[in-house]
Design a protein around this motif. Structure first.
Motif, PDB file in Angstrom:
ATOM      1  N   THR A  16       0.823  -1.283   0.146  1.00  0.00           N
ATOM      2  CA  THR A  16       0.159   0.077   0.198  1.00  0.00           C
ATOM      3  C   THR A  16       0.832   1.302   0.146  1.00  0.00           C
ATOM      4  O   THR A  16       0.342   2.264   0.166  1.00  0.00           O
ATOM      5  CB  THR A  16      -0.876   0.042   1.329  1.00  0.00           C
ATOM      6  OG1 THR A  16      -0.008   0.012   2.570  1.00  0.00           O
ATOM      7  CG2 THR A  16      -1.829  -1.112   1.167  1.00  0.00           C
TER       8      THR A  16
ATOM      9  N   PHE B 160      -3.041   2.091  -2.953  1.00  0.00           N
ATOM     10  CA  PHE B 160      -4.323   1.346  -3.286  1.00  0.00           C
ATOM     11  C   PHE B 160      -4.554   0.650  -1.755  1.00  0.00           C
ATOM     12  O   PHE B 160      -3.733   0.335  -0.681  1.00  0.00           O
ATOM     13  CB  PHE B 160      -3.972   0.136  -4.011  1.00  0.00           C
ATOM     14  CG  PHE B 160      -3.707   0.917  -5.347  1.00  0.00           C
ATOM     15  CD1 PHE B 160      -4.370   1.435  -6.229  1.00  0.00           C
ATOM     16  CD2 PHE B 160      -2.422   0.632  -5.834  1.00  0.00           C
ATOM     17  CE1 PHE B 160      -4.226   1.886  -7.553  1.00  0.00           C
ATOM     18  CE2 PHE B 160      -2.059   0.941  -7.213  1.00  0.00           C
ATOM     19  CZ  PHE B 160      -2.957   1.553  -8.001  1.00  0.00           C
ATOM     20  N   SER B 161      -5.742   0.948  -1.240  1.00  0.00           N
ATOM     21  CA  SER B 161      -6.270   0.199  -0.135  1.00  0.00           C
ATOM     22  C   SER B 161      -6.127  -1.580  -0.114  1.00  0.00           C
ATOM     23  O   SER B 161      -6.113  -1.777  -1.394  1.00  0.00           O
ATOM     24  CB  SER B 161      -7.591   0.574   0.200  1.00  0.00           C
ATOM     25  OG  SER B 161      -8.452   0.018  -0.678  1.00  0.00           O
TER      26      SER B 161
ATOM     27  N   SER C  47      -8.591  -3.214   0.112  1.00  0.00           N
ATOM     28  CA  SER C  47      -9.958  -3.744  -0.626  1.00  0.00           C
ATOM     29  C   SER C  47      -9.769  -3.658  -2.076  1.00  0.00           C
ATOM     30  O   SER C  47     -10.178  -4.554  -2.864  1.00  0.00           O
ATOM     31  CB  SER C  47     -11.238  -3.065  -0.247  1.00  0.00           C
ATOM     32  OG  SER C  47     -10.847  -1.569  -0.639  1.00  0.00           O
ATOM     33  N   VAL C  48      -8.822  -2.692  -2.679  1.00  0.00           N
ATOM     34  CA  VAL C  48      -8.739  -2.574  -4.193  1.00  0.00           C
ATOM     35  C   VAL C  48      -7.846  -3.627  -4.607  1.00  0.00           C
ATOM     36  O   VAL C  48      -7.887  -4.274  -5.697  1.00  0.00           O
ATOM     37  CB  VAL C  48      -8.183  -1.117  -4.394  1.00  0.00           C
ATOM     38  CG1 VAL C  48      -7.624  -1.065  -6.077  1.00  0.00           C
ATOM     39  CG2 VAL C  48      -9.015   0.242  -4.036  1.00  0.00           C
ATOM     40  N   TRP C  49      -6.698  -3.924  -3.533  1.00  0.00           N
ATOM     41  CA  TRP C  49      -5.836  -4.995  -4.084  1.00  0.00           C
ATOM     42  C   TRP C  49      -6.777  -6.483  -4.169  1.00  0.00           C
ATOM     43  O   TRP C  49      -6.596  -6.985  -4.900  1.00  0.00           O
ATOM     44  CB  TRP C  49      -5.010  -5.368  -2.785  1.00  0.00           C
ATOM     45  CG  TRP C  49      -3.492  -4.396  -3.066  1.00  0.00           C
ATOM     46  CD1 TRP C  49      -3.383  -3.029  -2.599  1.00  0.00           C
ATOM     47  CD2 TRP C  49      -2.593  -4.964  -3.839  1.00  0.00           C
ATOM     48  NE1 TRP C  49      -2.085  -2.872  -3.244  1.00  0.00           N
ATOM     49  CE2 TRP C  49      -1.532  -3.724  -3.722  1.00  0.00           C
ATOM     50  CE3 TRP C  49      -2.044  -6.350  -4.289  1.00  0.00           C
ATOM     51  CZ2 TRP C  49      -0.195  -3.801  -4.274  1.00  0.00           C
ATOM     52  CZ3 TRP C  49      -0.814  -6.075  -4.695  1.00  0.00           C
ATOM     53  CH2 TRP C  49       0.260  -4.983  -4.834  1.00  0.00           C
ATOM     54  N   TRP C  50      -7.612  -6.688  -3.136  1.00  0.00           N
ATOM     55  CA  TRP C  50      -8.567  -7.807  -3.038  1.00  0.00           C
ATOM     56  C   TRP C  50      -9.302  -8.104  -4.523  1.00  0.00           C
ATOM     57  O   TRP C  50      -9.310  -9.130  -5.074  1.00  0.00           O
ATOM     58  CB  TRP C  50      -9.362  -7.967  -2.080  1.00  0.00           C
ATOM     59  CG  TRP C  50     -10.143  -9.070  -1.799  1.00  0.00           C
ATOM     60  CD1 TRP C  50     -11.371  -9.255  -2.559  1.00  0.00           C
ATOM     61  CD2 TRP C  50      -9.686 -10.379  -1.424  1.00  0.00           C
ATOM     62  NE1 TRP C  50     -11.670 -10.447  -2.003  1.00  0.00           N
ATOM     63  CE2 TRP C  50     -10.854 -11.372  -1.417  1.00  0.00           C
ATOM     64  CE3 TRP C  50      -8.585 -10.827  -0.792  1.00  0.00           C
ATOM     65  CZ2 TRP C  50     -10.811 -12.411  -1.025  1.00  0.00           C
ATOM     66  CZ3 TRP C  50      -8.704 -12.110  -0.244  1.00  0.00           C
ATOM     67  CH2 TRP C  50      -9.537 -12.942  -0.547  1.00  0.00           C
ATOM     68  N   GLU C  51      -9.894  -6.717  -4.803  1.00  0.00           N
ATOM     69  CA  GLU C  51     -10.552  -6.761  -6.236  1.00  0.00           C
ATOM     70  C   GLU C  51      -9.692  -6.951  -7.303  1.00  0.00           C
ATOM     71  O   GLU C  51     -10.207  -7.707  -8.122  1.00  0.00           O
ATOM     72  CB  GLU C  51     -11.417  -5.515  -6.396  1.00  0.00           C
ATOM     73  CG  GLU C  51     -12.480  -5.152  -5.431  1.00  0.00           C
ATOM     74  CD  GLU C  51     -13.054  -3.818  -5.367  1.00  0.00           C
ATOM     75  OE1 GLU C  51     -12.620  -3.142  -6.033  1.00  0.00           O
ATOM     76  OE2 GLU C  51     -13.849  -3.438  -4.428  1.00  0.00           O
ATOM     77  N   ALA C  52      -8.561  -6.679  -7.275  1.00  0.00           N
ATOM     78  CA  ALA C  52      -7.900  -6.581  -8.537  1.00  0.00           C
ATOM     79  C   ALA C  52      -7.363  -8.084  -8.714  1.00  0.00           C
ATOM     80  O   ALA C  52      -7.234  -8.482  -9.643  1.00  0.00           O
ATOM     81  CB  ALA C  52      -6.509  -5.714  -8.422  1.00  0.00           C
TER      82      ALA C  52
ATOM     83  N   THR D 124      -9.676  -1.830 -14.949  1.00  0.00           N
ATOM     84  CA  THR D 124      -9.858  -0.406 -14.598  1.00  0.00           C
ATOM     85  C   THR D 124      -7.908  -0.189 -14.447  1.00  0.00           C
ATOM     86  O   THR D 124      -7.125  -1.129 -14.259  1.00  0.00           O
ATOM     87  CB  THR D 124     -10.144   0.128 -13.338  1.00  0.00           C
ATOM     88  OG1 THR D 124      -9.645  -0.699 -12.289  1.00  0.00           O
ATOM     89  CG2 THR D 124     -12.185  -0.225 -13.473  1.00  0.00           C
TER      90      THR D 124
ATOM     91  N   ASP E 118      -6.511   0.987 -12.361  1.00  0.00           N
ATOM     92  CA  ASP E 118      -5.933   0.725 -10.784  1.00  0.00           C
ATOM     93  C   ASP E 118      -5.851  -0.637 -10.666  1.00  0.00           C
ATOM     94  O   ASP E 118      -4.539  -1.332 -10.300  1.00  0.00           O
ATOM     95  CB  ASP E 118      -6.986   1.017  -9.778  1.00  0.00           C
ATOM     96  CG  ASP E 118      -7.001   2.551  -9.497  1.00  0.00           C
ATOM     97  OD1 ASP E 118      -6.151   3.459  -9.887  1.00  0.00           O
ATOM     98  OD2 ASP E 118      -8.007   2.751  -8.626  1.00  0.00           O
ATOM     99  N   HIS E 119      -6.674  -1.812 -11.295  1.00  0.00           N
ATOM    100  CA  HIS E 119      -6.324  -3.093 -11.238  1.00  0.00           C
ATOM    101  C   HIS E 119      -5.082  -3.575 -12.158  1.00  0.00           C
ATOM    102  O   HIS E 119      -4.342  -4.403 -11.910  1.00  0.00           O
ATOM    103  CB  HIS E 119      -7.688  -3.941 -11.836  1.00  0.00           C
ATOM    104  CG  HIS E 119      -8.699  -3.701 -10.876  1.00  0.00           C
ATOM    105  ND1 HIS E 119      -9.815  -4.422 -10.880  1.00  0.00           N
ATOM    106  CD2 HIS E 119      -8.879  -2.878  -9.569  1.00  0.00           C
ATOM    107  CE1 HIS E 119     -10.712  -4.195  -9.799  1.00  0.00           C
ATOM    108  NE2 HIS E 119     -10.179  -3.243  -8.968  1.00  0.00           N
TER     109      HIS E 119
END
Length: 116
Positions: free
Chosen positions: A2, A8-9, A11-16, A23, A25-26
């Protein structure tokens, strides 16, 4: 993970990782951040294993690369390369040249010490 310019939080890591949607970010996480973290972990693990092997083979808990002459061999080859080829070489070239003697000399020393 992070830290850095782009943060990135978790949660964004998890989603990626598990719910990739393409996106920016991902993409940045999957193509830049994650490979960097994995390579760093692999390099750290390799250095840990190399250090442990050096300590076991030399039967010295304070073993270091200088015990096997790795440092001296690398410096010798760097000085020879600069003398022969000139000082206009790139850093990557010097690092490659410095690692050449390690591949042969240190493995011979380790093998000879392991067999005795």
């Amino acid at each position: 993970m992070t830290l850095g310019i782009q943060r990135f939080s978790l949660s964004v890591w998890w989603e990626a990782l598990f719910h990739f949607n393409g996106t920016n970010d991902h993409l940045m996480i999957r193509t830049v951040k994650l490979p960097s973290a994995l390579i760093g972990a692999a390099v750290g693990a390799s250095l840990a294993v190399a250090g442990a092997l050096m300590q076991v083979l030399t039967k010295n808990p304070l073993a270091s690369p200088s015990v096997l002459g790795v440092n001296a061999g690398a410096v010798l080859f760097i000085v020879m390369a600069i003398t022969v080829l000139g000082s206009g070489m790139a850093l990557g070239t010097l690092i490659w040249i410095a690692s050449c003697p390690r591949r042969s000399a240190s493995t011979r020393k380790i093998r000879s010490q392991a067999s005795s």
